[in-house]
Design an enzyme around this catalytic site. Structure first.
Site, mmCIF file in Angstrom:
data_model
loop_
_atom_site.group_PDB
_atom_site.id
_atom_site.type_symbol
_atom_site.label_atom_id
_atom_site.label_comp_id
_atom_site.label_asym_id
_atom_site.label_seq_id
_atom_site.Cartn_x
_atom_site.Cartn_y
_atom_site.Cartn_z
ATOM 1 N N HIS A 100 0.856 -1.194 0.000
ATOM 2 C CA HIS A 100 0.000 0.000 0.000
ATOM 3 C C HIS A 100 0.890 1.241 0.000
ATOM 4 O O HIS A 100 1.950 1.253 0.615
ATOM 5 C CB HIS A 100 -0.897 0.021 1.251
ATOM 6 N N ASP B 264 -8.019 -4.998 -0.384
ATOM 7 C CA ASP B 264 -8.493 -5.830 -1.498
ATOM 8 C C ASP B 264 -8.172 -7.294 -1.340
ATOM 9 O O ASP B 264 -8.647 -8.128 -2.123
ATOM 10 C CB ASP B 264 -7.869 -5.319 -2.810
HETATM 11 C C1 SDX Z 1 -6.066 0.299 -3.054
HETATM 12 O O1 SDX Z 1 -4.133 4.720 -2.048
HETATM 13 C C2 SDX Z 1 -5.159 4.155 -1.450
HETATM 14 O O2 SDX Z 1 -5.600 4.535 -0.391
HETATM 15 C C3 SDX Z 1 -5.722 2.950 -2.212
HETATM 16 C C4 SDX Z 1 -6.797 2.137 -1.503
HETATM 17 C C5 SDX Z 1 -8.063 2.945 -1.264
HETATM 18 O O3 SDX Z 1 -8.796 2.593 -0.330
HETATM 19 O O4 SDX Z 1 -8.335 3.871 -2.092
HETATM 20 O O5 SDX Z 1 -6.304 1.667 -0.257
HETATM 21 C C6 SDX Z 1 -7.212 0.935 -2.330
HETATM 22 O O6 SDX Z 1 -5.806 0.666 -4.166
HETATM 23 C C7 SDX Z 1 -5.211 -0.716 -2.329
HETATM 24 C C8 SDX Z 1 -4.024 -1.223 -3.189
HETATM 25 C C9 SDX Z 1 -4.552 -2.275 -4.172
HETATM 26 N N1 SDX Z 1 -3.470 -2.648 -5.124
HETATM 27 C C10 SDX Z 1 -2.859 -3.844 -5.064
HETATM 28 O O7 SDX Z 1 -3.078 -4.678 -4.192
HETATM 29 C C11 SDX Z 1 -1.875 -4.090 -6.202
HETATM 30 C C12 SDX Z 1 -0.571 -4.709 -5.640
HETATM 31 N N2 SDX Z 1 0.115 -3.667 -4.867
HETATM 32 C C13 SDX Z 1 1.136 -2.916 -5.537
HETATM 33 O O8 SDX Z 1 0.998 -2.716 -6.899
HETATM 34 C C14 SDX Z 1 1.646 -1.718 -4.720
HETATM 35 O O9 SDX Z 1 1.882 -2.177 -3.455
HETATM 36 C C15 SDX Z 1 0.804 -0.467 -4.659
HETATM 37 C C16 SDX Z 1 0.457 0.047 -6.006
HETATM 38 C C17 SDX Z 1 -0.443 -0.690 -3.865
HETATM 39 C C18 SDX Z 1 1.637 0.606 -3.931
HETATM 40 O O10 SDX Z 1 2.730 0.839 -4.720
HETATM 41 P P1 SDX Z 1 3.835 1.972 -4.341
HETATM 42 O O11 SDX Z 1 3.485 2.678 -3.092
HETATM 43 O O12 SDX Z 1 4.054 2.808 -5.562
HETATM 44 O O13 SDX Z 1 5.067 1.104 -3.995
HETATM 45 P P2 SDX Z 1 6.133 0.636 -5.035
HETATM 46 O O14 SDX Z 1 5.444 0.117 -6.265
HETATM 47 O O15 SDX Z 1 7.139 1.714 -5.178
HETATM 48 O O16 SDX Z 1 6.756 -0.640 -4.286
HETATM 49 C C19 SDX Z 1 7.806 -0.486 -3.360
HETATM 50 C C20 SDX Z 1 8.561 -1.804 -3.446
HETATM 51 C C21 SDX Z 1 9.010 -2.144 -4.872
HETATM 52 O O17 SDX Z 1 10.145 -2.984 -4.761
HETATM 53 P P3 SDX Z 1 11.640 -2.269 -4.887
HETATM 54 O O18 SDX Z 1 11.645 -1.474 -6.182
HETATM 55 O O19 SDX Z 1 11.771 -1.411 -3.655
HETATM 56 O O20 SDX Z 1 12.603 -3.434 -4.913
HETATM 57 O O21 SDX Z 1 7.706 -2.887 -3.050
HETATM 58 C C22 SDX Z 1 7.504 -3.764 -4.154
HETATM 59 C C23 SDX Z 1 7.881 -2.990 -5.399
HETATM 60 O O22 SDX Z 1 8.296 -3.874 -6.418
HETATM 61 N N3 SDX Z 1 6.079 -4.123 -4.159
HETATM 62 C C24 SDX Z 1 5.614 -5.352 -4.389
HETATM 63 C C25 SDX Z 1 4.231 -5.256 -4.243
HETATM 64 N N4 SDX Z 1 3.899 -3.996 -3.933
HETATM 65 C C26 SDX Z 1 5.046 -3.290 -3.888
HETATM 66 N N5 SDX Z 1 6.234 -6.504 -4.716
HETATM 67 C C27 SDX Z 1 5.436 -7.589 -4.893
HETATM 68 N N6 SDX Z 1 4.075 -7.584 -4.769
HETATM 69 C C28 SDX Z 1 3.450 -6.429 -4.445
HETATM 70 N N7 SDX Z 1 2.126 -6.407 -4.331
#
Ligand code: SDX
Length: 428
Positions: free
Chosen positions: A306, A363
């Site tokens: 998140h 989710d």
């Molecule tokens: C919602 O913003 C809100 O409030 C949203 C929400 C709401 O109520 O409106 O809460 C609802 O959208 C919840 C999120 C639902 N999405 C998912 O579940 C999709 C999977 N999650 C990711 O795509 C990700 O965690 C996000 C998009 C939710 C957040 O991404 P960020 O904050 O941009 O973080 P990032 O992509 O920069 O990740 C940081 C690190 C990275 O690794 P490094 O580059 O540091 O090595 O964490 C890793 C990412 O690759 N990472 C994951 C991951 N999420 C982040 N690795 C594997 N699986 C994941 N799910």
């Protein structure tokens, strides 16, 4: 004492005002930064940028706190009704009995949609994704109610808010019924908000759907848990579109489009598809955790991570408990729930997820309950939109009342230097 932030650029020192919110969050006010320094800030994905001062929802990502107008989500989800919470978010306080009765009756009065809107369904392909249908239908509502165009006309906006709250469930259920070739079921206003939605989704002209209180309670809780979440992607979209003085229907339609993305609200559909994929692949959870960690593999654990929560998403905790309750009370054993629990256990012990503070989010478990209720996977993000509607409306209304300027971010240009036009005969 008003604090300031000091900035040194090219040896020159600048002072910028600070702002402290009611929960002691601190911001550097950069409203005058470019005038003062000629510089802008860069913040891809706005990870460090506050776009608004808002009194609606408070999140503490480190502590895993979520408050709606100061009330903790745990109490709101336990004791509230969805319309009561919608009133709280939109108008700022829990309603009195009289206020809630008026709000409920007014919304009941508007649950039907214009009969001409049914003709849209004849044009959509049979298996149109309901998010595409819903976004279009909500935008089209602005053409049926031209008086809703002026965001500063309080009376019209109040009516538009009630129409949106009333008609979105009807449109959502219609999209579902049409997609499975069933006749559209009209709302019954003797029902509560959630009962009416279940009726429109699952009744048939030949069959009165009996509403199970366990399912009705689970739906009420799920809608409440999704109701608002400060400046997330879709809410920021609603505020951005509204900032141009576009009407509320168009702003909500844009929010639905933003929510559809699998990184945002579309994740609840993606989670179930991921769990099904793991189940069909033999249930090897560790294999998929490794894939999620592999930078060369686009696979991510949907429902994990998140932008703000670097602790457990408090909503995920509540939904996980509700998951067990609903499945036990309905006597359902859903194998993907077992896989979800295994996945959570494996991931939360893995350094990759621990170091990046990646926990299950709202989710991760919600789709399992929607499935138990009988809602098809493609409708999961529509359920998220139904829950988020009062939050979008509240944030849009707050933005209008604050008199916010039109949103227009700056950029840093990285393209070609000035160059002359080349006639086509002289090109490469
Ligand atoms: C919602 O913003 C809100 O409030 C949203 C929400 C709401 O109520 O409106 O809460 C609802 O959208 C919840 C999120 C639902 N999405 C998912 O579940 C999709 C999977 N999650 C990711 O795509 C990700 O965690 C996000 C998009 C939710 C957040 O991404 P960020 O904050 O941009 O973080 P990032 O992509 O920069 O990740 C940081 C690190 C990275 O690794 P490094 O580059 O540091 O090595 O964490 C890793 C990412 O690759 N990472 C994951 C991951 N999420 C982040 N690795 C594997 N699986 C994941 N799910």
């Amino acid at each position: 004492m008003s604090e300031t932030a000091r900035l040194i650029i090219d040896g020159k020192e600048y002072e910028l005002p600070m702002f402290t919110g009611s929960a002691n969050e601190k911001a550097i006010d950069i409203t005058k930064l470019r005038d003062l320094t000629g510089c802008v800030t860069l913040d891809s994905g706005y990870k460090n940028t506050g776009a608004a001062k808002s009194a609606i929802t408070y999140l503490d990502g480190e502590e895993g706190k979520l408050w709606y107008r100061g009330y903790p989500i745990e109490q709101i989800a336990e004791y509230g009704s969805f319309l009561e919470v919608a009133y709280l978010l939109i108008y700022g306080d829990l309603p009195t009995e009289k206020e809630l009765r008026y709000f409920t009756e007014s919304i009941s009065h508007h649950t039907l949609v214009h009969e001409d809107m049914k003709r849209f369904y004849e044009a959509y392909p049979t298996h149109a994704h309901p998010m595409g249908v819903l976004s279009s239908m909500i935008a089209s509502m602005s053409t049926f109610y031209p008086e809703s165009q002026n965001p500063n006309n309080f009376k019209d906006i109040e009516l538009t808010i009630h129409r949106l709250m009333a008609k979105m469930p009807t449109l959502a259920a219609q999209a579902f019924k049409v997609s499975i070739g069933h006749p559209i079921i009209y709302p019954k206003n003797a029902y509560s908000y959630t009962q009416n939605f279940l009726h429109m989704m699952f009744a048939l002209p030949t069959f009165e759907y009996e509403i199970d209180p366990v399912i009705d309670d689970a739906l009420n809780k799920l809608l409440i848990l999704h109701a608002d979440h400060e400046q997330n992607c879709s809410t920021s979209t609603v505020r951005m579109v509204g900032s141009s003085q576009s009407n509320l229907y168009s702003s909500i339609s844009a929010g639905i489009a933003a929510l559809w993305g699998p990184l945002h609200g579309g994740a609840n559909q993606a989670v179930i598809e991921m769990l099904e994929r793991i189940k069909n692949d033999g249930g090897n959870v560790a294999k998929f955790v490794e894939k999620a960690k592999d930078k060369n593999d686009p696979f991510r654990l949907m429902g994990f991570g998140h932008r703000v929560y670097k602790n457990f998403d408090p909503r995920a905790r509540i939904i996980k408990k509700s998951c067990d309750d609903v499945l036990n009370k309905l006597g359902i054993h859903d194998p993907v729930l077992d896989i979800a629990k295994q996945l959570e256990e494996v991931a939360l012990q893995d350094p990759y997820f621990v170091e990046r503070k990646l926990y299950p989010n709202v989710d991760f478990y919600s789709g399992i309950i929607y499935r138990a209720i009988g809602i098809p996977t493609e409708m999961f993000t529509v359920m998220f939109a139904l829950g988020r509607l009062p939050g979008w409306v509240a944030q849009w209304k707050e933005m209008v009342e604050q008199g916010e300027p039109i949103g227009r971010p700056r950029q840093i240009y990285t393209g070609h230097d000035l160059r002359d036009y080349v006639p086509i005969a002289k090109r490469g």
